[in-house]
Scaffold this motif. Structure first.
Motif, PDB file in Angstrom:
ATOM      1  N   MET A  22       0.820  -1.196   0.000  1.00 21.04           N
ATOM      2  CA  MET A  22       0.000   0.000   0.000  1.00 21.04           C
ATOM      3  C   MET A  22       0.868   1.266   0.000  1.00 21.04           C
ATOM      4  N   ILE A  23       1.959   1.266   0.765  1.00 23.79           N
ATOM      5  CA  ILE A  23       2.842   2.435   0.812  1.00 23.79           C
ATOM      6  C   ILE A  23       3.533   2.629  -0.531  1.00 23.79           C
ATOM      7  N   VAL A  24       3.968   1.534  -1.150  1.00 23.31           N
ATOM      8  CA  VAL A  24       4.637   1.641  -2.451  1.00 23.31           C
ATOM      9  C   VAL A  24       3.682   2.230  -3.485  1.00 23.31           C
ATOM     10  N   ARG A  25       2.430   1.769  -3.476  1.00 30.16           N
ATOM     11  CA  ARG A  25       1.430   2.308  -4.410  1.00 30.16           C
ATOM     12  C   ARG A  25       1.245   3.802  -4.174  1.00 30.16           C
ATOM     13  N   SER A  26       1.138   4.193  -2.919  1.00 34.53           N
ATOM     14  CA  SER A  26       0.966   5.598  -2.572  1.00 34.53           C
ATOM     15  C   SER A  26       2.149   6.432  -3.049  1.00 34.53           C
ATOM     16  N   LEU A  27       3.361   5.939  -2.833  1.00 32.87           N
ATOM     17  CA  LEU A  27       4.559   6.667  -3.269  1.00 32.87           C
ATOM     18  C   LEU A  27       4.612   6.800  -4.789  1.00 32.87           C
ATOM     19  N   LEU A  28       4.230   5.739  -5.489  1.00 34.89           N
ATOM     20  CA  LEU A  28       4.196   5.806  -6.957  1.00 34.89           C
ATOM     21  C   LEU A  28       3.164   6.822  -7.434  1.00 34.89           C
ATOM     22  N   LEU A  29       2.024   6.873  -6.762  1.00 33.80           N
ATOM     23  CA  LEU A  29       1.012   7.867  -7.119  1.00 33.80           C
ATOM     24  C   LEU A  29       1.506   9.285  -6.861  1.00 33.80           C
ATOM     25  N   PHE A  30       2.223   9.475  -5.746  1.00 31.79           N
ATOM     26  CA  PHE A  30       2.798  10.797  -5.494  1.00 31.79           C
ATOM     27  C   PHE A  30       3.795  11.170  -6.594  1.00 31.79           C
ATOM     28  N   ALA A  31       4.610  10.220  -7.023  1.00 33.44           N
ATOM     29  CA  ALA A  31       5.591  10.494  -8.084  1.00 33.44           C
ATOM     30  C   ALA A  31       4.882  10.844  -9.394  1.00 33.44           C
ATOM     31  N   LEU A  32       3.858  10.085  -9.733  1.00 32.82           N
ATOM     32  CA  LEU A  32       3.102  10.358 -10.960  1.00 32.82           C
ATOM     33  C   LEU A  32       2.417  11.725 -10.879  1.00 32.82           C
ATOM     34  N   ALA A  33       1.851  12.032  -9.732  1.00 33.36           N
ATOM     35  CA  ALA A  33       1.217  13.341  -9.547  1.00 33.36           C
ATOM     36  C   ALA A  33       2.238  14.462  -9.700  1.00 33.36           C
ATOM     37  N   ALA A  34       3.433  14.255  -9.169  1.00 33.31           N
ATOM     38  CA  ALA A  34       4.479  15.277  -9.270  1.00 33.31           C
ATOM     39  C   ALA A  34       4.863  15.525 -10.720  1.00 33.31           C
ATOM     40  N   VAL A  35       5.028  14.460 -11.486  1.00 33.57           N
ATOM     41  CA  VAL A  35       5.372  14.622 -12.902  1.00 33.57           C
ATOM     42  C   VAL A  35       4.266  15.380 -13.628  1.00 33.57           C
ATOM     43  N   ALA A  36       3.016  15.027 -13.342  1.00 28.96           N
ATOM     44  CA  ALA A  36       1.898  15.701 -14.009  1.00 28.96           C
ATOM     45  C   ALA A  36       1.818  17.173 -13.620  1.00 28.96           C
ATOM     46  N   GLU A  37       1.924  17.470 -12.319  1.00 27.46           N
ATOM     47  CA  GLU A  37       1.773  18.874 -11.903  1.00 27.46           C
ATOM     48  C   GLU A  37       2.980  19.719 -12.268  1.00 27.46           C
ATOM     49  N   ILE A  38       4.153  19.234 -11.949  1.00 27.70           N
ATOM     50  CA  ILE A  38       5.359  20.020 -12.242  1.00 27.70           C
ATOM     51  C   ILE A  38       5.554  20.125 -13.746  1.00 27.70           C
ATOM     52  N   GLY A  39       5.349  19.007 -14.444  1.00 34.35           N
ATOM     53  CA  GLY A  39       5.455  19.038 -15.907  1.00 34.35           C
ATOM     54  C   GLY A  39       4.430  19.953 -16.532  1.00 34.35           C
ATOM     55  N   GLY A  40       3.207  19.921 -15.999  1.00 24.53           N
ATOM     56  CA  GLY A  40       2.167  20.806 -16.524  1.00 24.53           C
ATOM     57  C   GLY A  40       2.496  22.270 -16.306  1.00 24.53           C
ATOM     58  N   ALA A  41       2.960  22.597 -15.115  1.00 24.07           N
ATOM     59  CA  ALA A  41       3.340  23.982 -14.836  1.00 24.07           C
ATOM     60  C   ALA A  41       4.509  24.409 -15.712  1.00 24.07           C
ATOM     61  N   TRP A  42       5.463  23.496 -15.917  1.00 22.38           N
ATOM     62  CA  TRP A  42       6.612  23.795 -16.770  1.00 22.38           C
ATOM     63  C   TRP A  42       6.164  24.050 -18.214  1.00 22.38           C
ATOM     64  N   LEU A  43       5.220  23.241 -18.696  1.00 21.36           N
ATOM     65  CA  LEU A  43       4.726  23.445 -20.065  1.00 21.36           C
ATOM     66  C   LEU A  43       4.038  24.800 -20.211  1.00 21.36           C
ATOM     67  N   VAL A  44       3.234  25.182 -19.218  1.00 20.83           N
ATOM     68  CA  VAL A  44       2.596  26.504 -19.257  1.00 20.83           C
ATOM     69  C   VAL A  44       3.669  27.591 -19.245  1.00 20.83           C
ATOM     70  N   TRP A  45       4.671  27.445 -18.376  1.00 19.38           N
ATOM     71  CA  TRP A  45       5.785  28.395 -18.304  1.00 19.38           C
ATOM     72  C   TRP A  45       6.462  28.518 -19.667  1.00 19.38           C
ATOM     73  N   GLN A  46       6.747  27.374 -20.285  1.00 20.53           N
ATOM     74  CA  GLN A  46       7.412  27.394 -21.587  1.00 20.53           C
ATOM     75  C   GLN A  46       6.531  28.069 -22.644  1.00 20.53           C
ATOM     76  N   GLY A  47       5.251  27.745 -22.615  1.00 20.01           N
ATOM     77  CA  GLY A  47       4.337  28.330 -23.591  1.00 20.01           C
ATOM     78  C   GLY A  47       4.215  29.836 -23.460  1.00 20.01           C
ATOM     79  N   TRP A  48       4.148  30.317 -22.216  1.00 20.15           N
ATOM     80  CA  TRP A  48       3.935  31.741 -21.986  1.00 20.15           C
ATOM     81  C   TRP A  48       5.237  32.521 -21.880  1.00 20.15           C
ATOM     82  N   ARG A  49       6.110  32.103 -20.948  1.00 14.16           N
ATOM     83  CA  ARG A  49       7.325  32.874 -20.668  1.00 14.16           C
ATOM     84  C   ARG A  49       8.389  32.712 -21.738  1.00 14.16           C
ATOM     85  N   GLU A  50       8.412  31.552 -22.362  1.00 13.30           N
ATOM     86  CA  GLU A  50       9.435  31.301 -23.390  1.00 13.30           C
ATOM     87  C   GLU A  50       8.855  31.386 -24.801  1.00 13.30           C
ATOM     88  N   ASP A  51       7.641  31.889 -24.915  1.00 13.30           N
ATOM     89  CA  ASP A  51       6.974  32.137 -26.207  1.00 13.30           C
ATOM     90  C   ASP A  51       6.913  30.907 -27.104  1.00 13.30           C
TER      91      ASP A  51
END
Length: 108
Positions: free
Chosen positions: A1-30
């Motif tokens: 159960m802990i391993v599943r939870s940690l994997l979900l946290f990692a996947l969530a991090a990639v989605a959120e941080i990656g999503g924010a980075w993509l928005v940053w690239q789209g807007w700030r880096e034109d």
């Protein structure tokens, strides 16, 4: 159960941080609207991934994820943007991850 939870946290991090980075690239880096749209989709995926955590308490999951976000953001910056954290960044991330452990996995 802990391993599943940690994997979900990692996947969530990639989605959120990656999503924010993509928005940053789209807007700030034109890079344009497609980058921003991809970022918005990834950010939405983050919100959905969090619902798969085994703990039923939204507040606890989101609070713990905050620590994962801190450490994940530094890691993302190191890999993608060649950012070099200093010892205080590492210490802060370690403290945050310790908080994740306490919030999510302490015996109740």
């Amino acid at each position: 159960m802990i391993v599943r939870s940690l994997l979900l946290f990692a996947l969530a991090a990639v989605a959120e941080i990656g999503g924010a980075w993509l928005v940053w690239q789209g807007w700030r880096e034109d890079r344009g609207a497609l980058w921003i749209a991809a970022g918005v989709i990834a950010l939405g995926a983050y919100g959905f991934v969090a619902t798969f955590q085994p703990d039923p308490n939204f507040g606890r999951i989101l609070a713990a994820y905050g620590g994962v976000f801190v450490a994940g953001s530094l890691a993302w910056g190191m890999v993608v943007d060649k950012f070099q954290p200093d010892r205080w960044d590492y210490l802060g991330a370690a403290i945050c991850l310790a908080g994740v452990g306490v919030i999510m996995y302490a015996p109740r």
